[in-house]
Structure formats: C-alpha cells, structure tokens
Design a protein around this motif. Structure first.
Motif, PDB file in Angstrom:
ATOM      1  N   LEU A  87       5.519   4.536  47.869  1.00 46.39           N
ATOM      2  CA  LEU A  87       6.852   4.911  47.414  1.00 46.39           C
ATOM      3  C   LEU A  87       7.157   4.164  46.120  1.00 46.39           C
ATOM      4  O   LEU A  87       6.976   2.942  46.041  1.00 46.39           O
ATOM      5  CB  LEU A  87       7.896   4.538  48.466  1.00 46.39           C
ATOM      6  CG  LEU A  87       7.679   5.121  49.867  1.00 46.39           C
ATOM      7  CD1 LEU A  87       8.662   4.492  50.862  1.00 46.39           C
ATOM      8  CD2 LEU A  87       7.824   6.625  49.864  1.00 46.39           C
ATOM      9  N   VAL A  88       7.639   4.893  45.117  1.00 49.50           N
ATOM     10  CA  VAL A  88       7.981   4.277  43.837  1.00 49.50           C
ATOM     11  C   VAL A  88       9.380   4.710  43.436  1.00 49.50           C
ATOM     12  O   VAL A  88       9.621   5.898  43.167  1.00 49.50           O
ATOM     13  CB  VAL A  88       6.968   4.669  42.748  1.00 49.50           C
ATOM     14  CG1 VAL A  88       7.355   4.023  41.427  1.00 49.50           C
ATOM     15  CG2 VAL A  88       5.553   4.273  43.148  1.00 49.50           C
ATOM     16  N   GLU A  89      10.297   3.729  43.379  1.00 48.57           N
ATOM     17  CA  GLU A  89      11.673   4.009  42.992  1.00 48.57           C
ATOM     18  C   GLU A  89      11.851   3.922  41.477  1.00 48.57           C
ATOM     19  O   GLU A  89      11.115   3.200  40.798  1.00 48.57           O
ATOM     20  CB  GLU A  89      12.655   3.014  43.647  1.00 48.57           C
ATOM     21  CG  GLU A  89      12.612   2.973  45.148  1.00 48.57           C
ATOM     22  CD  GLU A  89      11.768   1.845  45.685  1.00 48.57           C
ATOM     23  OE1 GLU A  89      12.050   1.344  46.792  1.00 48.57           O
ATOM     24  OE2 GLU A  89      10.815   1.430  44.980  1.00 48.57           O
ATOM     25  N   SER A  90      12.851   4.627  40.990  1.00 56.88           N
ATOM     26  CA  SER A  90      13.231   4.556  39.590  1.00 56.88           C
ATOM     27  C   SER A  90      14.692   4.973  39.473  1.00 56.88           C
ATOM     28  O   SER A  90      15.273   5.513  40.415  1.00 56.88           O
ATOM     29  CB  SER A  90      12.350   5.456  38.720  1.00 56.88           C
ATOM     30  OG  SER A  90      12.477   6.809  39.129  1.00 56.88           O
ATOM     31  N   GLY A  91      15.271   4.719  38.299  1.00 56.27           N
ATOM     32  CA  GLY A  91      16.622   5.180  38.034  1.00 56.27           C
ATOM     33  C   GLY A  91      17.702   4.120  38.109  1.00 56.27           C
ATOM     34  O   GLY A  91      18.870   4.405  37.836  1.00 56.27           O
ATOM     35  N   GLY A  92      17.320   2.901  38.486  1.00 53.26           N
ATOM     36  CA  GLY A  92      18.321   1.837  38.522  1.00 53.26           C
ATOM     37  C   GLY A  92      18.764   1.437  37.129  1.00 53.26           C
ATOM     38  O   GLY A  92      18.189   1.868  36.125  1.00 53.26           O
ATOM     39  N   GLY A  93      19.802   0.627  37.071  1.00 56.92           N
ATOM     40  CA  GLY A  93      20.302   0.171  35.786  1.00 56.92           C
ATOM     41  C   GLY A  93      21.641  -0.508  35.928  1.00 56.92           C
ATOM     42  O   GLY A  93      22.091  -0.801  37.041  1.00 56.92           O
ATOM     43  N   CYS A 120      12.890   8.468  44.221  1.00 58.14           N
ATOM     44  CA  CYS A 120      11.795   7.807  44.936  1.00 58.14           C
ATOM     45  C   CYS A 120      10.664   8.810  45.060  1.00 58.14           C
ATOM     46  O   CYS A 120      10.773   9.799  45.809  1.00 58.14           O
ATOM     47  CB  CYS A 120      12.260   7.334  46.302  1.00 58.14           C
ATOM     48  SG  CYS A 120      10.921   6.710  47.366  1.00 58.14           S
ATOM     49  N   ALA A 121       9.590   8.568  44.332  1.00 63.96           N
ATOM     50  CA  ALA A 121       8.420   9.439  44.383  1.00 63.96           C
ATOM     51  C   ALA A 121       7.511   8.962  45.510  1.00 63.96           C
ATOM     52  O   ALA A 121       7.168   7.777  45.588  1.00 63.96           O
ATOM     53  CB  ALA A 121       7.685   9.397  43.056  1.00 63.96           C
ATOM     54  N   ALA A 122       7.130   9.893  46.376  1.00 62.69           N
ATOM     55  CA  ALA A 122       6.349   9.536  47.557  1.00 62.69           C
ATOM     56  C   ALA A 122       5.004  10.229  47.561  1.00 62.69           C
ATOM     57  O   ALA A 122       4.882  11.376  47.139  1.00 62.69           O
ATOM     58  CB  ALA A 122       7.116   9.912  48.811  1.00 62.69           C
ATOM     59  N   SER A 123       4.004   9.522  48.042  1.00 63.75           N
ATOM     60  CA  SER A 123       2.695  10.122  48.271  1.00 63.75           C
ATOM     61  C   SER A 123       2.537  10.369  49.763  1.00 63.75           C
ATOM     62  O   SER A 123       3.233   9.773  50.571  1.00 63.75           O
ATOM     63  CB  SER A 123       1.591   9.201  47.781  1.00 63.75           C
ATOM     64  OG  SER A 123       1.561   8.029  48.578  1.00 63.75           O
ATOM     65  N   GLY A 124       1.591  11.222  50.122  1.00 61.65           N
ATOM     66  CA  GLY A 124       1.396  11.484  51.545  1.00 61.65           C
ATOM     67  C   GLY A 124       1.257  12.973  51.791  1.00 61.65           C
ATOM     68  O   GLY A 124       1.983  13.758  51.177  1.00 61.65           O
ATOM     69  N   TRP A 131       7.802   1.041  52.574  1.00 59.14           N
ATOM     70  CA  TRP A 131       8.885   0.633  51.667  1.00 59.14           C
ATOM     71  C   TRP A 131       8.411   0.637  50.233  1.00 59.14           C
ATOM     72  O   TRP A 131       7.250   0.314  49.942  1.00 59.14           O
ATOM     73  CB  TRP A 131       9.370  -0.758  52.035  1.00 59.14           C
ATOM     74  CG  TRP A 131      10.008  -0.802  53.385  1.00 59.14           C
ATOM     75  CD1 TRP A 131       9.371  -0.902  54.586  1.00 59.14           C
ATOM     76  CD2 TRP A 131      11.401  -0.717  53.672  1.00 59.14           C
ATOM     77  NE1 TRP A 131      10.290  -0.884  55.613  1.00 59.14           N
ATOM     78  CE2 TRP A 131      11.552  -0.772  55.077  1.00 59.14           C
ATOM     79  CE3 TRP A 131      12.548  -0.599  52.892  1.00 59.14           C
ATOM     80  CZ2 TRP A 131      12.785  -0.726  55.707  1.00 59.14           C
ATOM     81  CZ3 TRP A 131      13.785  -0.547  53.529  1.00 59.14           C
ATOM     82  CH2 TRP A 131      13.893  -0.601  54.907  1.00 59.14           C
ATOM     83  N   GLY A 132       9.323   0.960  49.325  1.00 60.32           N
ATOM     84  CA  GLY A 132       9.044   0.835  47.917  1.00 60.32           C
ATOM     85  C   GLY A 132       9.320  -0.574  47.435  1.00 60.32           C
ATOM     86  O   GLY A 132       9.744  -1.439  48.200  1.00 60.32           O
ATOM     87  N   GLN A 133       9.132  -0.780  46.131  1.00 61.64           N
ATOM     88  CA  GLN A 133       9.288  -2.131  45.560  1.00 61.64           C
ATOM     89  C   GLN A 133      10.713  -2.417  45.132  1.00 61.64           C
ATOM     90  O   GLN A 133      11.056  -3.560  44.846  1.00 61.64           O
ATOM     91  CB  GLN A 133       8.343  -2.300  44.361  1.00 61.64           C
ATOM     92  CG  GLN A 133       8.848  -1.721  43.044  1.00 61.64           C
ATOM     93  CD  GLN A 133       8.906  -0.202  42.997  1.00 61.64           C
ATOM     94  OE1 GLN A 133       8.346   0.495  43.850  1.00 61.64           O
ATOM     95  NE2 GLN A 133       9.573   0.338  41.986  1.00 61.64           N
ATOM     96  N   GLY A 134      11.546  -1.403  45.099  1.00 64.70           N
ATOM     97  CA  GLY A 134      12.957  -1.585  44.787  1.00 64.70           C
ATOM     98  C   GLY A 134      13.299  -1.334  43.337  1.00 64.70           C
ATOM     99  O   GLY A 134      12.458  -1.443  42.435  1.00 64.70           O
ATOM    100  N   THR A 135      14.556  -0.987  43.117  1.00 63.37           N
ATOM    101  CA  THR A 135      15.090  -0.815  41.771  1.00 63.37           C
ATOM    102  C   THR A 135      16.499  -1.408  41.748  1.00 63.37           C
ATOM    103  O   THR A 135      17.285  -1.201  42.684  1.00 63.37           O
ATOM    104  CB  THR A 135      15.096   0.676  41.351  1.00 63.37           C
ATOM    105  OG1 THR A 135      15.503   0.808  39.995  1.00 63.37           O
ATOM    106  CG2 THR A 135      16.013   1.517  42.230  1.00 63.37           C
ATOM    107  N   GLN A 136      16.804  -2.163  40.687  1.00 69.35           N
ATOM    108  CA  GLN A 136      18.065  -2.917  40.631  1.00 69.35           C
ATOM    109  C   GLN A 136      19.209  -2.037  40.148  1.00 69.35           C
ATOM    110  O   GLN A 136      19.078  -1.304  39.162  1.00 69.35           O
ATOM    111  CB  GLN A 136      17.911  -4.117  39.701  1.00 69.35           C
ATOM    112  CG  GLN A 136      19.163  -4.953  39.555  1.00 69.35           C
ATOM    113  CD  GLN A 136      19.537  -5.687  40.830  1.00 69.35           C
ATOM    114  OE1 GLN A 136      18.677  -6.203  41.531  1.00 69.35           O
ATOM    115  NE2 GLN A 136      20.848  -5.752  41.119  1.00 69.35           N
TER     116      GLN A 136
END
Length: 125
Positions: free
Chosen positions: A4-10, A22-26, A115-120
């Motif tokens: 899982l890879v999150e993006s879009g925080g700011g 959150c882009a997911a593989s699987g 779980w993903g790594q998080g985005t702030q």
C-alpha cells in the motif's frame, strides 16, 4: 503480499480540503476490506473511515459529514476526501487493507493486516 502506498498529504489552512490516495497491489483487491487511520503525536492510532468489499462505508463521528471514503477497483486505489479540515485533523494518515473476507466495515486497528507508510496531513488555524 499486499503493498500500500499513500499520497496526497500536505499542509492546508483550516477549512481547506485534501484528497488522499492509496495505491494497492494484490490480485483480488476488489474483495479487500480497506480503511484509513490516523495517528497524531503521542496519541493512539485511530480509525477514520472504512469501506468493505461491497462498497459499504463507515466513518468516525469526528469526521462525519466532512470526510468521504471511496475506492476505484479498476485502479486498485482507495481515496479519502477530506473537507472542512480542522487543526485537530492534523496527523499521519495510514491506509490499511484486510484481504480476508469480512462482512461489514471495521474501524478497529487489529482487524487489518497490511499497512502503508503513511502520509502527513497538517491543517493550521
């Protein structure tokens, strides 16, 4: 394995909006239960919103009417649209996935395996 890879925080001003992805593989993403969690410094990680394999959603009382969870199975992507952000929404936001079949949504941390790594996200007054 599910990645899982999150993006879009700011950083935004209070009252502003952000949309997390959150882009997911699987191989069977469409069947996963998915959720968004957040953790502020020195606080426990808490469930924000969840969506099950049938598209049913739930969210925490603190974000009802402001946050919307959705997913695009064709893109293997989970979203969290956040509106009317408040300073107390500031936290690290995490995407979570559970591949095992589940009836209904859950905002419990222990119900998710990946779980993903998080985005702030920071909302300043």
């Amino acid at each position: 394995q599910v990645q899982l890879v999150e993006s879009g925080g700011g950083s935004v001003q209070a009252g502003g909006s952000l949309k997390l992805s959150c882009a997911a593989s699987g191989p069977t993403y469409s069947s996963y239960s998915m959720g968004w969690f957040r953790q502020a410094p020195e606080k426990e990680r808490e469930g924000v919103a969840a969506i099950d394999s049938l598209g049913r959603t739930s969210c925490a009382d603190s974000v009802k009417g402001r946050f919307i969870i959705s997913k695009d199975n064709a893109k293997n992507t989970l979203y969290l649209e956040m509106n009317s952000l408040k300073p107390e929404d500031s936290a690290m936001y995490y995407c979570a996935a559970e591949p095992r079949f589940r009836v209904g949504t859950t905002l419990l941390r222990q119900d998710y395996t990946y779980w993903g790594q998080g985005t702030q996200v920071t909302a300043s007054s």
